[in-house]
Design a protein around this motif. Structure first.
Motif, short mmCIF file in Angstrom:
data_model
loop_
_atom_site.label_atom_id
_atom_site.label_comp_id
_atom_site.label_asym_id
_atom_site.label_seq_id
_atom_site.Cartn_x
_atom_site.Cartn_y
_atom_site.Cartn_z
N GLN A 130 0.85 -1.19 0.00
CA GLN A 130 0.00 0.00 0.00
C GLN A 130 0.89 1.24 0.00
OE1 GLN A 130 -3.58 0.60 0.10
NE2 GLN A 130 -2.67 2.58 -0.42
N THR A 131 0.79 2.05 -1.04
CA THR A 131 1.60 3.27 -1.09
C THR A 131 0.96 4.37 -0.25
OG1 THR A 131 0.53 3.96 -3.15
CG2 THR A 131 2.56 2.71 -3.34
N VAL A 132 1.82 5.16 0.39
CA VAL A 132 1.37 6.26 1.24
C VAL A 132 2.21 7.49 0.89
CG1 VAL A 132 1.04 7.10 3.59
CG2 VAL A 132 0.80 4.65 3.10
N GLU A 168 -2.06 4.12 -4.69
CA GLU A 168 -2.45 2.85 -5.28
C GLU A 168 -1.85 1.69 -4.49
OE1 GLU A 168 -2.09 0.58 -9.63
OE2 GLU A 168 -1.55 2.70 -9.42
N ARG A 169 -2.52 0.57 -4.53
CA ARG A 169 -2.03 -0.65 -3.89
C ARG A 169 -1.53 -1.61 -4.98
NH1 ARG A 169 -5.00 -3.93 0.93
NH2 ARG A 169 -4.84 -1.84 1.82
N PHE A 170 -0.36 -2.18 -4.74
CA PHE A 170 0.28 -3.06 -5.72
C PHE A 170 0.34 -4.48 -5.18
CE2 PHE A 170 1.68 1.16 -6.73
CZ PHE A 170 1.82 1.19 -8.11
N ALA A 171 -0.04 -5.43 -6.01
CA ALA A 171 0.09 -6.84 -5.66
C ALA A 171 1.52 -7.31 -5.90
CB ALA A 171 -0.88 -7.67 -6.49
N PRO A 172 2.00 -8.27 -5.11
CA PRO A 172 3.34 -8.82 -5.36
C PRO A 172 3.40 -9.53 -6.71
CG PRO A 172 2.16 -10.16 -3.77
CD PRO A 172 1.32 -8.94 -3.99
N THR A 173 4.54 -9.50 -7.35
CA THR A 173 4.72 -10.16 -8.64
C THR A 173 6.01 -10.98 -8.61
OG1 THR A 173 6.00 -8.34 -9.61
CG2 THR A 173 3.59 -8.24 -9.83
N ARG A 223 6.95 8.99 -8.38
CA ARG A 223 7.47 10.21 -9.00
C ARG A 223 6.37 10.95 -9.76
NH1 ARG A 223 12.75 10.88 -8.56
NH2 ARG A 223 14.04 9.07 -7.97
N HIS A 224 5.57 10.20 -10.51
CA HIS A 224 4.50 10.84 -11.29
C HIS A 224 3.47 11.46 -10.35
CE1 HIS A 224 1.52 11.51 -14.40
NE2 HIS A 224 0.63 10.87 -13.64
N ALA A 225 3.05 10.71 -9.32
CA ALA A 225 2.02 11.20 -8.42
C ALA A 225 2.50 12.40 -7.62
CB ALA A 225 1.57 10.08 -7.48
N MET A 226 3.76 12.39 -7.19
CA MET A 226 4.27 13.51 -6.39
C MET A 226 4.48 14.76 -7.24
SD MET A 226 6.86 11.52 -3.81
CE MET A 226 7.26 12.98 -2.86
N THR A 227 4.91 14.58 -8.47
CA THR A 227 5.06 15.72 -9.38
C THR A 227 3.71 16.33 -9.70
OG1 THR A 227 7.03 14.72 -10.37
CG2 THR A 227 5.93 16.46 -11.62
N GLN A 228 2.71 15.46 -9.89
CA GLN A 228 1.36 15.94 -10.19
C GLN A 228 0.75 16.67 -9.02
OE1 GLN A 228 -1.68 12.88 -10.86
NE2 GLN A 228 -2.42 14.06 -12.62
N ASN A 270 -7.96 9.98 0.16
CA ASN A 270 -7.82 8.54 -0.03
C ASN A 270 -7.81 8.24 -1.51
OD1 ASN A 270 -8.05 5.77 -0.14
ND2 ASN A 270 -9.43 5.66 1.62
N LEU A 271 -6.65 7.90 -2.03
CA LEU A 271 -6.50 7.59 -3.44
C LEU A 271 -6.39 6.09 -3.69
CD1 LEU A 271 -3.87 10.28 -4.43
CD2 LEU A 271 -6.34 10.43 -4.58
N ARG A 272 -6.75 5.31 -2.66
CA ARG A 272 -6.56 3.87 -2.75
C ARG A 272 -7.32 3.31 -3.94
NH1 ARG A 272 -7.91 -0.19 2.24
NH2 ARG A 272 -7.74 -2.15 1.13
N ALA A 273 -6.63 2.54 -4.74
CA ALA A 273 -7.21 1.96 -5.96
C ALA A 273 -7.21 0.46 -5.85
CB ALA A 273 -6.39 2.41 -7.16
N PRO A 274 -7.93 -0.24 -6.72
CA PRO A 274 -7.90 -1.69 -6.71
C PRO A 274 -6.48 -2.19 -6.89
CG PRO A 274 -9.65 -0.89 -8.11
CD PRO A 274 -8.83 0.29 -7.72
#
Length: 265
Positions: free
Chosen positions: A189-191, A222-227, A242-247, A258-262
């Motif tokens: 989970q990104t914060v 966004e939340r990322f699943a392990p790969t 980087r993209h989200a922080m620049t934006q 709360n930007l949590r995504a699937p």
């Protein structure tokens, strides 16, 4: 009532701020003396949750006092939805030395990855050992302990930059977080930690008075699943940060958004 200029407010609030930091240090010292006595006698299943809840409670009280007195403005409510979630990695950017305190205060199940030297610190070491926080002196041991803790239902707070941000908006990410996720099969989970203050950032000494009040806003990303390909996932998460922080830097400040995504692959 006339509002004081920020510089005047900083001068007025500096003594209470350092008194509060001193109080936190004394509380930490007292708890570490107790933890030193408890660590040899408590079984891990008792010590782990006790240690983590005491640390979280102390930090939460610290933030509450700082907010009520006007020294800080903090919005970290978005973390409350994650409080009881098991086996979760929380990966955040790392602008200041206060970041771990912000996260742990709201997440009493969580463990931090700590610099090995801090495990010997008189203010932190014994409490961290009681809470079974994870030291980073050996990469293999760090990964093994983190995976074990996540499989037991814990949460892991980690800063992929490896240290406080030196080159804004973000340092290059270090390997580890996605490997831990892969081995533990734990989502990441990104914060995002947003602040307008340089206080306790890289190169800012503790004694130097910051602009007050300090403002911190936390956002879930966004939340990322392990790969299976942990290196590719690490690059994907770093690019996302980087993209989200620049934006966000070009947008108006928001509440604890709360930007949590699937879960993504």
């Amino acid at each position: 009532m006339k509002t004081l200029p920020r510089r005047a407010l900083s001068i007025a609030l500096a003594p209470p701020l350092y008194a509060l930091l001193l109080g936190l240090g004394l509380v930490s010292l007292g708890w570490n003396l107790i933890a030193m006595l408890l660590y040899p006698v408590l079984p891990p299943d008792t010590a782990r949750p006790l240690g983590r809840r005491v640390i979280a409670g102390a930090y939460r009280l610290f933030w509450a006092i700082a907010s009520v007195t006007g020294m800080m403005r903090i919005d970290a409510r978005c973390l409350d939805a994650l409080r009881d979630e098991r086996g979760l990695i929380l990966a955040a950017n790392h602008p200041t030395m206060l970041d771990a305190l912000l996260l742990v205060a709201r997440l009493p199940r969580s463990a931090c990855i700590m610099k090995a030297g801090l495990m010997k610190n008189v203010f932190l070491g014994a409490g961290a050992r009681l809470a079974h926080y994870i030291r980073n002196d050996s990469a293999h041991t760090m990964v093994r302990l983190a995976v074990h803790d996540l499989r037991r239902g814990g949460q892991l707070v980690i800063f992929p930059e490896g240290t406080r941000t030196v080159t804004p908006p973000l340092n290059p990410f270090c390997s580890g977080v996605t490997l831990i996720a892969k081995l533990a099969q734990a989502p990441i989970q990104t914060v995002f930690i947003d602040t307008d203050s340089p206080y306790l950032g890289k190169g800012w000494p503790l004694w130097r008075v910051p602009p007050l009040p300090l403002v911190f806003t936390l956002r879930l990303g966004e939340r990322f699943a392990p790969t299976p390909n942990s290196a590719a996932l690490l690059l994907q998460i770093e690019q996302y940060f980087r993209h989200a922080m620049t934006q966000s830097a070009t947008e108006a400040p928001t509440e604890c958004k709360n930007l949590r995504a699937p879960i993504s692959s």
